[in-house]
Design an enzyme around this catalytic site. Structure first.
Site, PDB file in Angstrom:
ATOM      1  NE  ARG A 122      -1.743  -1.046   3.514  1.00 16.91           N
ATOM      2  CZ  ARG A 122      -2.950  -1.973   3.894  1.00 16.91           C
ATOM      3  NH1 ARG A 122      -3.802  -1.256   4.165  1.00 16.91           N
ATOM      4  NH2 ARG A 122      -2.724  -3.284   3.920  1.00 16.91           N
ATOM      5  CB  THR A 123       3.949   2.317   1.905  1.00 11.76           C
ATOM      6  OG1 THR A 123       3.133   2.106   3.078  1.00 11.76           O
ATOM      7  CG2 THR A 123       4.500   3.507   1.977  1.00 11.76           C
ATOM      8  CE  LYS A 134      23.110  -7.297 -10.529  1.00 14.30           C
ATOM      9  NZ  LYS A 134      23.035  -6.483 -11.640  1.00 14.30           N
ATOM     10  NE  ARG A 142       8.439   0.904   4.016  1.00 15.02           N
ATOM     11  CZ  ARG A 142       7.296   0.432   4.175  1.00 15.02           C
ATOM     12  NH1 ARG A 142       7.010  -0.745   4.045  1.00 15.02           N
ATOM     13  NH2 ARG A 142       5.933   1.067   4.258  1.00 15.02           N
ATOM     14  CG  HIS A 181       5.390   4.670   7.683  1.00 13.09           C
ATOM     15  ND1 HIS A 181       5.569   5.343   6.591  1.00 13.09           N
ATOM     16  CD2 HIS A 181       4.620   3.509   7.515  1.00 13.09           C
ATOM     17  CE1 HIS A 181       4.893   4.790   5.673  1.00 13.09           C
ATOM     18  NE2 HIS A 181       4.596   3.563   6.113  1.00 13.09           N
TER      19      HIS A 181
END
Lengths: 429, 310
Positions: free
Chosen positions: B62-63, B90, B112, B140
């Protein structure tokens, strides 16, 4: 042999001889000369007016990273940093790659140290590969030149192994240095408290340290053996050590300049140069550490000099490695304790030189006639800002860089000369 | 709002460093954008020519979607990078990834990350504005802002309210942002949850740590529930979801202790029947979907403000 040195007009502070007065000090053939000795004609004069002349500083807890991680530090660079900070000797912890758990590694360290700018006393591992299961060969390690054993960086989980280490080390006149932390509680990345809550970082409670400090004291007390507790960071541990000493337990302890200077507030902004283990604690702990230094609970100030490159420090806080360099800032930070009235000058010299020599059982800590001429000349008033360009160590991971420039009061006091066995290893430009 | 106010933040890294005026201004801006999402043609040209990168090192539905919709409704060009497709797999460091992305001149990077402080670090290495879309167990901020927007929409104010936050306060970055935000706006925050999930030092922030559900929820204006995870990294935090639901779950009975007009909120995704019972989640007091709707508006406002359009 280096040329004879005449250190003139310095304030000689020599607690081992209860001496504190302005006097000249003559060094001949690498040793402190008797005051009655005639001054040789080829003497080199050093003006120490306004300075203190003290026995060479000894840091009983450093990481020199050689062998294995020479990109962070090696024995030559680490001892240069030591000399720059006023140290004439260091004891280096065994968490190298490979771990110093054998005669071969101890010999390598000593051979690399032959031409170093400070004496290097290897501390060997307590257990093979510091894995906490089987003892290393204390007798051979002692005979090769190790002065102590420790699994520093990794606490000895197994209490039975610790017990056997204390018993067996005693047979070989080896000091056991304990990194006292309960591993199941110490898997965080900073002190547990309001700051860790605000930053959303996993905390390490004070109990992680004090539980293990008490276990180690209990073992030493029951067995009548001696133990040295490394890098104490909390008020609770300080109280445990103080009361153990009052009961006559053979325990000695060190703390580090960052624990009496900084608190966990230094982590704000996710400063990885404020990440160490044990972590920086609260103001209450910092005050308790200072009290412990004042009342003799602590025997030594040791830096836990832990060089890391930007590969380990310019990363997310959780991924950054623990530790900071300390050899070049220990003296000015400790001198602040004198200015702030926590310690007097004699006590400071005991913590930085006399006691580490005694605890490790090595020469040094005195300016007696005939003693090895390990001498530090300190200008206690010199103010300066420690910048990245000035850092002598290969690594620059210090939270004390640019203090003074960032609003905090600048560092004050530093070694202007460091002399090891009569040889000048550092002279402030 | 103080006269002469201007929005001065280059990045949105946390709520902690936002003033009450900042929060007010962001929500007011979001309210003005909300109507765009209700239009038949949901697009304005405000951020045309801006490059926005969604850099997601943790799974998010959702974010990420909310930020992407917000950016697209403002006509920005958006690009999504998730951990599985990025160079992180990597072995590239976050700083190297950031520098490389920065070399392509994006205007805004939305990050995020599972480590607290990662957006703070990123902001020191890139020219772009950085918006924290959730970092570890830290904050957040866009969720905190959308929660406050939702409360203001219904309560017409953000001060003098009793906000009850129930559940895993320790690991919830949403809870951290909400606590700081509601306190900053002059409301009272009460928290309740198992002792294993209450972080130390909350009282020093001005939070009331309650010893019972009743103490927390009684006469509350808002009851915020949080997603619960049974264990993290082998840390035995809870014996079972069953016990959690019975002791700490918000049931209709618990909700009835709050004010009759109290709002029931949850940042999602919900463990239905664990921290929040379905009848409460879907009840008349629930504003959970309003939160999601407002999320787009808040993110439009944040993108607009950090792009230098305040």
């Amino acid at each position: 042999m280096p040329a004879p040195l005449l250190i003139k007009n310095g304030r000689i502070i020599d607690p081992a001889n209860s001496f504190d007065d302005v006097r000249d000090l003559l060094i001949v053939d690498g040793r402190i000369a008797d005051p009655a000795t005639n001054i040789p004609s080829d003497v080199q004069e050093v003006d120490a007016s306004g300075c203190w002349v003290i026995p060479g500083l000894i840091d009983m807890h450093v990481h020199l990273r050689e062998p294995g991680e020479e990109y962070k530090e090696d024995i030559l660079s680490g001892t240069k940093a030591a000399a720059a900070g006023g140290f004439t000797a260091v004891a280096c912890m065994p968490n190298t790659k490979p771990v110093n758990d054998s005669r071969a590694v101890t010999s390598l360290i000593l051979s690399q140290a032959t031409h170093a700018d400070a004496r290097v006393y290897p501390v060997a591992a307590i257990s093979k590969n510091s894995q906490g299961s089987a003892l290393t060969e204390f007798g051979e390690l002692r005979a090769t030149g190790a002065v102590a054993v420790s699994d520093d960086g990794l606490p000895v989980r197994d209490s039975q192994l610790m017990r056997r280490a204390l018993e067996y080390a005693d047979d070989h006149d080896l000091l056991v240095i304990s990194h006292s932390e309960e591993p199941s509680l110490s898997n965080g990345v900073m002190n547990e408290g309001i700051v860790s809550t605000r930053l959303g970082l996993k905390g390490i409670p004070n109990a992680a340290e004090s539980i293990m400090v008490y276990r180690d004291i209990a073992l030493a007390e029951c067995l009548g053996k001696r133990i040295h507790i490394a890098h104490v960071s909390t008020a609770m541990s300080t109280d445990l050590i103080r009361s153990a000493k009052a009961r006559g337990v053979r325990v000695t302890a060190e703390t580090a300049p960052h624990y009496f200077t900084l608190t966990d507030e230094a982590v704000v902004g996710y400063n990885t140069n404020a990440k160490m283990n044990p972590p920086l604690r609260t103001e209450q702990d910092r005050q308790a550490i200072r009290q412990g230094l004042a009342d003799g609970t602590f025997d030594a100030i040791a830096t836990d000099h832990a060089p890391h490159s930007i590969l380990e420090k310019e990363v997310e806080f959780d991924r950054a490695m623990n530790g900071i360099i300390g050899l070049e800032t220990s003296l000015p930070l400790s001198l602040a304790l004198v200015r702030e009235g926590v310690l007097d000058e004699n006590k400071l010299v005991e913590l930085l030189s006399v006691n580490p020599a005694r605890i490790l059982g090595v020469e040094g800590g005195t300016l007696s006639a005939g003693a090895r001429a390990d001498v530090t000349i300190v200008n206690p008033d010199l103010q300066y800002t420690y910048t990245e360009e000035q850092v002598v160590s290969k690594s620059k991971n210090s939270p004390f860089l640019d203090v003074g420039a960032t609003g905090r009061s600048s560092l004050q006091g530093r070694a202007v000369y460091t002399i090891m066995g009569g040889r000048i290893t550092h002279r402030l430009a | 709002m103080a006269t002469g106010y201007f929005f001065s933040h280059r990045h949105i890294l946390d709520i902690e460093h936002l003033s009450a005026d900042d929060i007010d201004y962001i929500i007011t801006t979001a309210e003005s954008f909300k109507e765009i999402s209700a239009r038949p043609i949901k697009k304005v040209p405000t951020l045309r020519g801006n490059t926005i990168i969604n850099l997601f090192f943790e799974p998010s539905t959702r974010t990420r979607l909310s930020f992407e919709i917000a950016a697209k409704r403002m006509s920005a060009d958006t690009f999504n990078i998730s951990a599985s497709t990025s160079s992180a797999t990597k072995g590239e460091t976050l700083i190297d990834t950031a520098r490389n992305i920065s070399a392509m001149n994006p205007d805004i990077i939305i990050l995020r990350h599972s480590f607290s402080g990662a957006p703070h670090m990123l902001s020191q290495y890139v020219d772009a504005a950085v918006i924290n879309a959730g970092d570890g167990t830290h904050e957040h901020p866009s969720q905190g802002l959308l929660d406050m927007m939702t409360v203001r929409e219904h309560k017409k104010k953000l001060h003098s309210l009793k906000i009850a936050i129930i559940g895993d306060i320790l690991h919830s970055r949403v809870a951290h942002s909400d606590i700081l935000g509601f306190l900053r706006m002059g409301s009272e925050v009460f928290v309740y949850g198992p002792g294993t999930l209450i972080p130390p030092g909350l009282e020093e922030l001005g939070v009331t740590v309650c010893s019972s559900m009743k103490e927390a929820v009684q006469d509350a204006d808002v009851v915020m529930t949080l997603r619960i995870q049974k264990e993290r990294q082998n840390d035995p935090l809870l014996p079972s979801f069953r016990e959690y639901a019975s002791k700490y779950g918000v049931t209709a009975e618990v909700a009835s202790w709050a004010r009759p007009d109290a709002l029931i909120m949850h940042p999602g995704p919900i463990n239905r029947g664990v921290e929040l019972m379905p009848d409460v989640a879907d009840g008349t007091q629930s504003v959970i979907l309003d939160q999601v709707t407002n999320g787009v508006a808040v993110r439009m406002a944040l993108l607009y403000l950090v792009s230098g359009n305040s």
